[in-house]
Design an enzyme around this catalytic site. Structure first.
Site, PDB file in Angstrom:
ATOM      1  N   CYS A   1      22.228-123.178  24.385  1.00 41.40           N
ATOM      2  CA  CYS A   1      22.229-123.496  22.956  1.00 41.40           C
ATOM      3  C   CYS A   1      20.808-123.674  22.479  1.00 41.40           C
ATOM      4  CB  CYS A   1      23.039-124.765  22.711  1.00 41.40           C
ATOM      5  SG  CYS A   1      23.056-125.294  20.996  1.00 41.40           S
TER       6      CYS A   1
ATOM      7  N   PHE B   1      25.161-103.485  24.756  1.00 37.44           N
ATOM      8  CA  PHE B   1      25.911-102.792  25.803  1.00 37.44           C
ATOM      9  C   PHE B   1      25.072-101.695  26.464  1.00 37.44           C
ATOM     10  CE2 PHE B   1      29.523-104.376  23.171  1.00 37.44           C
ATOM     11  CZ  PHE B   1      30.105-105.185  24.143  1.00 37.44           C
ATOM     12  N   CYS B   2      23.830-102.036  26.768  1.00 35.17           N
ATOM     13  CA  CYS B   2      22.918-101.060  27.370  1.00 35.17           C
ATOM     14  C   CYS B   2      23.200-100.940  28.868  1.00 35.17           C
ATOM     15  CB  CYS B   2      21.463-101.471  27.126  1.00 35.17           C
ATOM     16  SG  CYS B   2      20.992-101.479  25.393  1.00 35.17           S
ATOM     17  N   LYS B   3      23.770 -99.828  29.252  1.00 35.21           N
ATOM     18  CA  LYS B   3      24.040 -99.494  30.645  1.00 35.21           C
ATOM     19  C   LYS B   3      23.462 -98.102  30.901  1.00 35.21           C
ATOM     20  CE  LYS B   3      26.843-103.135  30.697  1.00 35.21           C
ATOM     21  NZ  LYS B   3      26.520-104.397  31.398  1.00 35.21           N
TER      22      LYS B   3
ATOM     23  N   GLY C   1      23.207 -94.567  30.806  1.00 32.84           N
ATOM     24  CA  GLY C   1      23.867 -93.538  30.015  1.00 32.84           C
ATOM     25  C   GLY C   1      24.634 -94.043  28.810  1.00 32.84           C
TER      26      GLY C   1
END
Length: 280
Positions: A126, A263-265, A267
């Site tokens: 927090c 959501f950076c993975k 590809g």
């Protein structure tokens, strides 16, 4: 440029007592109760930031890279506009296993800090504990310029290097990382911490100290509004997050012209705001 070296793999023969931010404890495992074995855990200690002799905030953090934390927090919270407004930083052991980081501000900045000073008590999850008024949460952010571009084709390279920043995490599985990606996708450097906000502050301090300008932030966590606010306050135009972004983070990013990607993975990437900075 800082060279990023892979974190050492965990083996029974490694001595991690020299890795700052780790501690050894005895644990027991399922199917082997009654047979405790040593294991390594991440240290979490109270770190007080003290400006010109007055305690301003206490955050739970990993006890490493504290000079960068002091610089980055001061910048991201608008206490200073540049590292040159800090005259000195000194860390001292305190009670209950804590650490006091004493920061000497210029007279003008300290006068301004006293005028708006509030009591806060931070925690790893927090960033607004102790804030007295809702209006204090949403501080004005100057709109960012559009000077940066980044090819998404280079993102996978940075993602593959992110774990190299986490020496403590490789041992304990208990830290977040924040890194600075150069324009070609190489991870130039970064920091880890048990708290994602603190990891980002440490990175922002490192960035200010090293002078990195071209590139983007990559964080191993979700992107909350505070992650966006801290980055934008330090002039960062692009933020990549391994996990999701919150609705408020997206709203703040849209209003201050920050390119936010979640959501950076390998590809994969989900672009929430201002895609015009991105190619590929």
């Amino acid at each position: 440029m800082n060279e990023i070296m892979p974190a050492e793999p965990l083996t029974a023969d490694n001595d991690y007592s020299t890795v700052c931010g780790t501690a050894c404890v005895n644990v027991q495992h399922k199917n082997n109760l009654g047979n405790p074995k040593p294991d390594w855990v991440a240290e979490e200690v109270p770190v007080a930031l003290v400006y010109n002799g007055i305690s301003h905030v206490v955050m739970m953090a990993s006890p490493k890279d504290l000079n960068d934390f002091a610089i980055g927090f001061s910048l991201s919270e608008g206490i200073i506009a540049s590292p040159q407004e800090i005259r000195g930083i000194d860390s001292q052991d305190s009670c209950h296993g804590g650490i006091e980081v004493h920061i000497e501000l210029s007279s003008r900045r300290f006068t301004e800090l006293k005028a708006r000073r509030r009591s806060m008590a931070g925690r790893t999850g927090c960033g607004i504990c102790g804030t007295e008024q809702i209006s204090e949460i949403f501080r004005p952010i100057s709109p960012l310029p559009f000077t940066q571009t980044f090819s998404l084709d280079c993102l996978d390279q940075a993602l593959s290097q992110l774990s190299h920043l986490q020496a403590i995490g490789a041992i304990t599985g208990c830290t977040h990382a924040a890194g600075w990606i150069g324009p070609t996708g190489n991870l130039l450097g970064g920091c880890e911490d048990v708290g994602r906000h603190v990891a980002l502050d440490k990175l922002l301090g490192m960035r200010a100290r090293t002078g990195w300008q071209q590139g983007a932030v990559l964080v191993s966590s979700r992107a909350s509004y505070e992650m966006v606010q801290k980055s934008a306050n330090c002039g960062v135009e692009i933020v990549f997050a391994v996990s999701a972004a919150t609705s408020l983070a997206i709203d703040v990013a849209e209003k201050c012209n920050l390119t936010l990607v979640g959501f950076c993975k390998q590809g994969r990437a989900t672009i929430y705001t201002h895609p015009q900075r991105l190619a590929g």
